[in-house]
Structure formats: C-alpha cells, structure tokens
Write a protein that holds these residues in place. Sequence first.
Motif, PDB file in Angstrom:
ATOM      1  N   PHE A 114       8.091   5.252 -18.362  1.00 57.88           N
ATOM      2  CA  PHE A 114       9.093   5.929 -17.540  1.00 57.88           C
ATOM      3  C   PHE A 114      10.392   5.108 -17.535  1.00 57.88           C
ATOM      4  N   ASP A 115      11.471   5.781 -17.259  1.00 57.86           N
ATOM      5  CA  ASP A 115      12.792   5.144 -17.267  1.00 57.86           C
ATOM      6  C   ASP A 115      13.061   4.495 -15.908  1.00 57.86           C
ATOM      7  N   ILE A 116      12.444   3.321 -15.704  1.00 63.51           N
ATOM      8  CA  ILE A 116      12.637   2.562 -14.471  1.00 63.51           C
ATOM      9  C   ILE A 116      13.664   1.477 -14.759  1.00 63.51           C
ATOM     10  N   ARG A 117      14.877   1.671 -14.307  1.00 64.56           N
ATOM     11  CA  ARG A 117      15.965   0.755 -14.646  1.00 64.56           C
ATOM     12  C   ARG A 117      16.029  -0.401 -13.650  1.00 64.56           C
ATOM     13  N   ARG A 118      15.016  -1.214 -13.702  1.00 70.45           N
ATOM     14  CA  ARG A 118      14.931  -2.414 -12.872  1.00 70.45           C
ATOM     15  C   ARG A 118      14.526  -3.588 -13.753  1.00 70.45           C
ATOM     16  N   SER A 119      14.781  -4.784 -13.284  1.00 70.98           N
ATOM     17  CA  SER A 119      14.413  -5.969 -14.060  1.00 70.98           C
ATOM     18  C   SER A 119      12.892  -6.093 -14.133  1.00 70.98           C
ATOM     19  N   ILE A 152       9.977  -5.095 -11.217  1.00 77.78           N
ATOM     20  CA  ILE A 152       8.923  -4.102 -11.440  1.00 77.78           C
ATOM     21  C   ILE A 152       7.549  -4.723 -11.188  1.00 77.78           C
ATOM     22  N   ALA A 153       7.362  -5.947 -11.688  1.00 77.34           N
ATOM     23  CA  ALA A 153       6.076  -6.631 -11.491  1.00 77.34           C
ATOM     24  C   ALA A 153       5.791  -6.824 -10.010  1.00 77.34           C
ATOM     25  N   ALA A 154       6.787  -7.285  -9.258  1.00 77.44           N
ATOM     26  CA  ALA A 154       6.600  -7.527  -7.829  1.00 77.44           C
ATOM     27  C   ALA A 154       6.340  -6.221  -7.082  1.00 77.44           C
ATOM     28  N   ALA A 155       7.065  -5.139  -7.437  1.00 77.05           N
ATOM     29  CA  ALA A 155       6.897  -3.854  -6.750  1.00 77.05           C
ATOM     30  C   ALA A 155       5.515  -3.257  -7.015  1.00 77.05           C
ATOM     31  N   ASN A 193      13.677  -1.677  -3.439  1.00 75.71           N
ATOM     32  CA  ASN A 193      14.413  -0.783  -4.334  1.00 75.71           C
ATOM     33  C   ASN A 193      13.585  -0.409  -5.564  1.00 75.71           C
ATOM     34  N   ALA A 194      12.877  -1.412  -6.130  1.00 77.65           N
ATOM     35  CA  ALA A 194      12.027  -1.124  -7.288  1.00 77.65           C
ATOM     36  C   ALA A 194      10.846  -0.244  -6.880  1.00 77.65           C
ATOM     37  N   TYR A 195      10.290  -0.492  -5.703  1.00 77.49           N
ATOM     38  CA  TYR A 195       9.176   0.323  -5.189  1.00 77.49           C
ATOM     39  C   TYR A 195       9.609   1.778  -4.995  1.00 77.49           C
ATOM     40  N   LYS A 196      10.833   1.972  -4.537  1.00 75.10           N
ATOM     41  CA  LYS A 196      11.370   3.322  -4.329  1.00 75.10           C
ATOM     42  C   LYS A 196      11.442   4.095  -5.645  1.00 75.10           C
ATOM     43  N   ASP A 197      11.783   3.395  -6.743  1.00 79.20           N
ATOM     44  CA  ASP A 197      11.854   4.057  -8.051  1.00 79.20           C
ATOM     45  C   ASP A 197      10.462   4.332  -8.620  1.00 79.20           C
ATOM     46  N   LEU A 220      -0.283   4.785   0.712  1.00 79.85           N
ATOM     47  CA  LEU A 220       0.959   4.127   0.283  1.00 79.85           C
ATOM     48  C   LEU A 220       2.072   4.485   1.251  1.00 79.85           C
ATOM     49  N   CYS A 221       2.776   3.478   1.714  1.00 79.57           N
ATOM     50  CA  CYS A 221       3.865   3.740   2.654  1.00 79.57           C
ATOM     51  C   CYS A 221       5.038   4.377   1.929  1.00 79.57           C
ATOM     52  N   SER A 222       5.707   5.271   2.612  1.00 79.87           N
ATOM     53  CA  SER A 222       6.850   5.953   2.017  1.00 79.87           C
ATOM     54  C   SER A 222       8.003   4.963   1.861  1.00 79.87           C
ATOM     55  N   PRO A 223       8.715   5.036   0.744  1.00 79.36           N
ATOM     56  CA  PRO A 223       9.833   4.091   0.539  1.00 79.36           C
ATOM     57  C   PRO A 223      10.947   4.264   1.559  1.00 79.36           C
ATOM     58  N   LYS A 224      10.966   5.400   2.278  1.00 79.23           N
ATOM     59  CA  LYS A 224      12.003   5.614   3.295  1.00 79.23           C
ATOM     60  C   LYS A 224      11.649   4.942   4.613  1.00 79.23           C
ATOM     61  N   ALA A 225      10.373   4.516   4.686  1.00 79.02           N
ATOM     62  CA  ALA A 225       9.920   3.939   5.959  1.00 79.02           C
ATOM     63  C   ALA A 225      10.504   2.550   6.170  1.00 79.02           C
TER      64      ALA A 225
END
Length: 312
Positions: free
Chosen positions: A238-243, A247-250, A281-285, A307-312
């Motif tokens: 997928f096109d996840i534009r994060r370092s 991504i590993a941490a998320a 931010n990476a978790y949200k993507d 899984l908690c919602s990224p908006k929470a």
Amino acid sequence: MGDTYCSDCKRNTEVVSDHAAGDTVCSECGLVLESRSIDEKSEWRVFADESGDHDPNRVGGPVNPLLGDVGLSTVISKGPNGSNGDSSLARLQNRGGDPERALVIAFKAIANMADRLSLVSTIKDRASEIYKRLEDQKCTRGRNLDALVAACIYIACRQEGKARTVKEICSIANGATKKEIGRAKEFIVKQLKVEMGESMEMGTIHAGDYLRRFCSNIGMNHEEIKAVQETVKKSEEFDIRRSPISIAAAIIYMLTQLTDSKKPLRDISLATTVAEGTIKNAYKDLYPHASKIIPEWYLKDKDLKSLCSPKA
C-alpha cells in the motif's frame, strides 16, 4: 606416543612425552632422548573445526591492516604513579611523533561506540575503513571527531543491512547532537563521492530492519514478532508515505492493541525512539488497511474492533 630412534636400543622405539618436565623418554629402556623440549603449540585451546591441530595464531595485539605499521608499533608505557617508566625513551618517542596517532584515536572511538551498541565486527571494520578513506583525503582536521565517528558507524550499519536510527547512534556519540551527526554524514557522502567519482551506496532502509530489535525492547513473544514481520511486509503493498521506522513503530503499536496486555503509546515510543505524535500519524494511515495487512492466522481469536480509532 610415537616412534623415535633410541641410541641404547639401536632401533626405532615408541617414546613417551612428559609434558610437565619437557622430556621425551624411550618406552623400552627408559633413556631420556630429549630433555626440556619446548612445546611450540598455542597456549590456548582452539575449537574451530577448520583449524585442525595447528593454530598459526600466537600472542600479541590484534593486527589492523588500516594502519601503516599494522598496529604492531611499540608504545612506552606509563609508570605506576603516572610517570613514564623510562623518561629518556618517552621523550625520544614523543619527539619523533606518531603520524597515525589521529587514526588510532578514531579507531578506538569507533570500537567503543560499536561495543556500546553491541554491533558486530564487520560493521566496526566497515566504519574504520570509511574513516580511513576520509583521513587519506586530509579532510578531517578541525572537525568534530565524535560526530564523524558516529556518522561512519551510521553509514556502516546501513551498508551492512543492520540499520540503526540516528537517535540510537546519538545516544552513544559522546555528546554529538543529531544535527552534528547529520551534517557529518552529508560531509562524508560528499567527500567519498569526490573520491569515487560516483554516489556512495548507502543501502535502502526498510521497516523490517528495525522490527526484531524494537519487538525485543518491548518484550514481545515469538508469535507476536512473526505477526509484526508479516504485517510490515503486507503494508509495503500500500502507498503509506511514512518513514520506515514510523511504519515499524505504528504496526507494533497496532498489534499490541489486539493482545490482552495492551502497551501504552508511551512505552512504544520509548522502545522505538519514535515520537508519540509520529506514531499516531503513521497509525492513522495504516488503520484503514488493518484487516488486509494483519495475518489471518493472528486474527483468529482476536477482534479488530479492539483497535482504537485514530481519531480517539
């Protein structure tokens, strides 16, 4: 035991070696054929299969091919009270100077930093080689040694496929800041590009390069580590534009939320050296693709709704 000619028996006889006394004795007449013989074997046991019975290594310091004297020069040691053992010899040695003194200091700094990060010898040797190439260009004078050495280790880790984060390198850099290490890295890349006539290969960083170390810091078991690795691999589709490190941490944060012992975001941040906001931010993507990237075998007894919602 072996066969040796005995002058009393006038023929070859079996002999017995007395290693404690260094004697070789005829087993038939008792004549000492050789006394105080020197054992030329190593003073230690060698367990390597390919070494056989003959170990070419003896005693002495390690050889360093990057130094002109191969690291075997003589140094006048200090006396018991800090004074030189022989002041006249020490003065002569200091007067002559050591043209490779700066290299020796840099190599020691590389070895100390590498040991504090528990890096393998191949990375240590690669970092020393990079610094030697800089020294040959006479471009290290007046620059921050700790930053240069730390940057050499960072580049060596990437080239050897054992990437470390800049924060990890900074933690053992004896006070050198992230900005100083970053500048030193750019300087090294620029200088070596001039030397080689082309860009230096740094090696590509992937999220999977950090996983096992991060998971170990958090205390994840083998099954959880395997699930994290497969999730990272699927996320590359997928096109996840994060370092990669974000991504590993998320993903680690995401999968720990599916277990009974949920890890707070702060613990993930400390273990991965990634800021909490960056992980969010990476978790949200990644959250919209959770059902597609997390392995099915891992989701059998788990509910994605936990899984908690990224908006929470």
